[in-house]
Design an enzyme around this catalytic site. Structure first.
Site, mmCIF file in Angstrom:
data_model
loop_
_atom_site.group_PDB
_atom_site.id
_atom_site.type_symbol
_atom_site.label_atom_id
_atom_site.label_comp_id
_atom_site.label_asym_id
_atom_site.label_seq_id
_atom_site.Cartn_x
_atom_site.Cartn_y
_atom_site.Cartn_z
ATOM 1 N N GLU A 1 0.774 -1.178 0.027
ATOM 2 C CA GLU A 1 -0.186 0.034 -0.077
ATOM 3 C C GLU A 1 0.681 1.226 -0.065
ATOM 4 O O GLU A 1 1.847 1.164 0.548
ATOM 5 C CB GLU A 1 -0.839 0.092 1.376
ATOM 6 C CG GLU A 1 -1.669 -1.013 1.453
ATOM 7 C CD GLU A 1 -2.469 -1.048 2.834
ATOM 8 O OE1 GLU A 1 -3.309 -2.160 3.020
ATOM 9 O OE2 GLU A 1 -2.016 -0.376 3.618
ATOM 10 N N CYS B 1 3.091 8.560 1.726
ATOM 11 C CA CYS B 1 3.586 7.440 3.032
ATOM 12 C C CYS B 1 3.879 6.217 2.105
ATOM 13 O O CYS B 1 3.065 5.635 1.385
ATOM 14 C CB CYS B 1 2.203 7.199 3.629
ATOM 15 S SG CYS B 1 2.627 6.057 5.034
ATOM 16 N N CYS C 1 5.388 -7.340 8.225
ATOM 17 C CA CYS C 1 6.340 -6.706 9.171
ATOM 18 C C CYS C 1 6.527 -7.481 10.477
ATOM 19 O O CYS C 1 5.639 -8.336 10.790
ATOM 20 C CB CYS C 1 5.722 -5.420 9.675
ATOM 21 S SG CYS C 1 6.707 -4.450 10.773
ATOM 22 N N CYS D 1 3.717 -5.113 16.621
ATOM 23 C CA CYS D 1 3.008 -4.035 17.457
ATOM 24 C C CYS D 1 1.683 -4.709 17.593
ATOM 25 O O CYS D 1 0.774 -4.801 16.641
ATOM 26 C CB CYS D 1 3.186 -2.489 16.884
ATOM 27 S SG CYS D 1 4.688 -2.147 16.849
ATOM 28 N N CYS E 1 -1.468 -2.988 15.576
ATOM 29 C CA CYS E 1 -1.003 -2.509 13.968
ATOM 30 C C CYS E 1 -1.725 -3.712 13.144
ATOM 31 O O CYS E 1 -1.415 -4.817 13.589
ATOM 32 C CB CYS E 1 0.280 -2.284 13.839
ATOM 33 S SG CYS E 1 0.742 -1.932 11.988
ATOM 34 N N CYS F 1 -2.367 1.477 8.395
ATOM 35 C CA CYS F 1 -1.344 0.638 7.637
ATOM 36 C C CYS F 1 -1.865 -0.876 7.346
ATOM 37 O O CYS F 1 -2.035 -1.482 8.386
ATOM 38 C CB CYS F 1 0.103 0.612 8.457
ATOM 39 S SG CYS F 1 0.578 2.098 8.975
#
Ligand code: SAH
Length: 346
Positions: free
Chosen positions: A90, A103, A110, A114, A117, A334
């Protein structure tokens, strides 16, 4: 074949020299790519036929395949792109009074984990190449050029941990920053990290002027380790040691991002602890409204409490801004748009 967007200006010059082409032609090629936004080598009319054949045989100009595009009421635009290996990423375009901000995603998935997220819902599949990050900027730049606009600022805040893909992110910044190309000023480029202290030392020594943002989200180890597993590897004391090292060498203000999570990190005590933690540091705290994620429990702090939190920090001498929500009505957090596509196609 390699994407020509992978090459920094210096590297492109090396390629030209090593292959017995004129060095100044590399300069022309770079300008075609980034000033004239060329999508093919054939248009590079001031290069020789032999140069163009060489480039075509060895490189391609990476164009991303658009899979989906969502435009919010405030015009925030979210692009879902497919990479050559079918991975989905994205990119977000935001419109601010001072200009267009993009962005950028730095990894497919990832590993930082976290808790709040959506990106972490998919483990890291791989790093993006610098060319794939450049290609995100180029896609948006080409679109903006049609309305005589350009990308003004870049934030490496999309999916991924940029400092877990350090070298490619540094090359990416170098390419978009170069004054022969897009010339996006160093101070208009921001790298956001969850706090990989070892890389903060490395970054501090680069002596570059890019902005550094730290995703803090909690001001004590107990809560931060719960929210952000990276804190177990680099607890606050170590993180702040690295940040002080950075500050001593760079004399730049640090940005601390702090998502306001309802009932988790938004009390008066949290604000006070945060102000103590930041004492003596040239810092700006950016309070971010939480974009709620379907799969996750966290809720966004209400506006009234967010304003109070802002006030508490302000009164304790912290430089603070409260970010307004962008693209609230689209899947702007995100990883949300990609997560949705993967659900739909499952
Ligand atoms: N890994 C880097 C960059 C990507 S995340 C980092 O941690 O900084 C970019 C920012 O968005 C981080 O501050 C992250 O904590 C925040 N973020 C993640 N999910 C979010 C959500 N649902 N709502 C608001 N901010 C979020």
């Amino acid at each position: 074949m390699q994407s020509i967007y992978d090459l920094t200006y210096e590297k492109l010059q090396e390629v030209f020299i090593e292959n017995s082409m004129k060095k100044y032609r590399a300069d022309q090629c770079f300008k075609w790519l980034y000033r004239k936004l060329a999508s093919s080598f054939d248009v590079m009319s001031d290069l020789s036929k032999a140069d163009i054949s060489f480039l075509k045989e060895n490189y391609y100009i990476n164009t991303l395949e658009l899979v989906d595009k969502q435009i919010a009421k405030d015009d925030t635009t979210k692009y879902l792109f497919k990479l050559n290996d079918d991975a989905l990423i994205e990119t977000v375009l935001m419109h601010y009074p001072f200009g267009k901000v993009v962005c950028v995603t730095s990894q497919v998935g990832c590993n930082m984990g976290c808790l709040f997220c959506a990106s972490g819902l998919l483990k890291k599949q791989r790093n993006l190449t610098s060319g794939e990050m450049v290609a995100q900027i180029m896609y948006v730049s080409k679109e903006l050029s049609e309305i005589d606009e350009r990308v003004r600022n870049v934030v490496v805040m999309g999916t991924g941990e940029p400092f877990d893909n350090y070298d490619n992110v540094m090359d990416f910044c170098k390419i978009i920053n170069h004054d022969k190309g897009l010339a996006i000023g160093s101070r208009r480029i921001t790298i956001s990290t969850c706090g990989l202290a070892d890389k903060i030392y490395k970054f501090a020594d680069e002596q570059v002027q890019y902005n550094l943002a730290i995703s803090l989200h909690a001001s004590n180890d107990k809560l931060r380790s719960k929210l952000m597993p990276v804190n177990k590897a680099y607890p606050l004391e170590e993180l702040f040691k690295a940040l002080r090292y950075y500050s001593e060498r760079n004399n730049r203000r640090l940005t601390f991002e702090y998502i306001l999570l309802k009932g988790v990190n938004d009390s008066y005590e949290d604000a006070l602890e945060l102000s103590k933690l930041l004492k003596g540091i040239n810092a700006l705290v950016n309070l971010i409204p939480y974009n709620q994620v379907d799969e996750l429990e966290f809720k966004s702090t209400d506006d009234k409490t967010a304003l109070k939190f802002y006030d508490w920090l302000y009164k304790n001498n912290v430089n603070v801004t409260l970010r307004v929500k962008h693209g609230d009505d689209i899947d702007a957090a995100c990883g949300q748009l990609r997560a949705k596509h993967e659900r739909d196609s499952a």
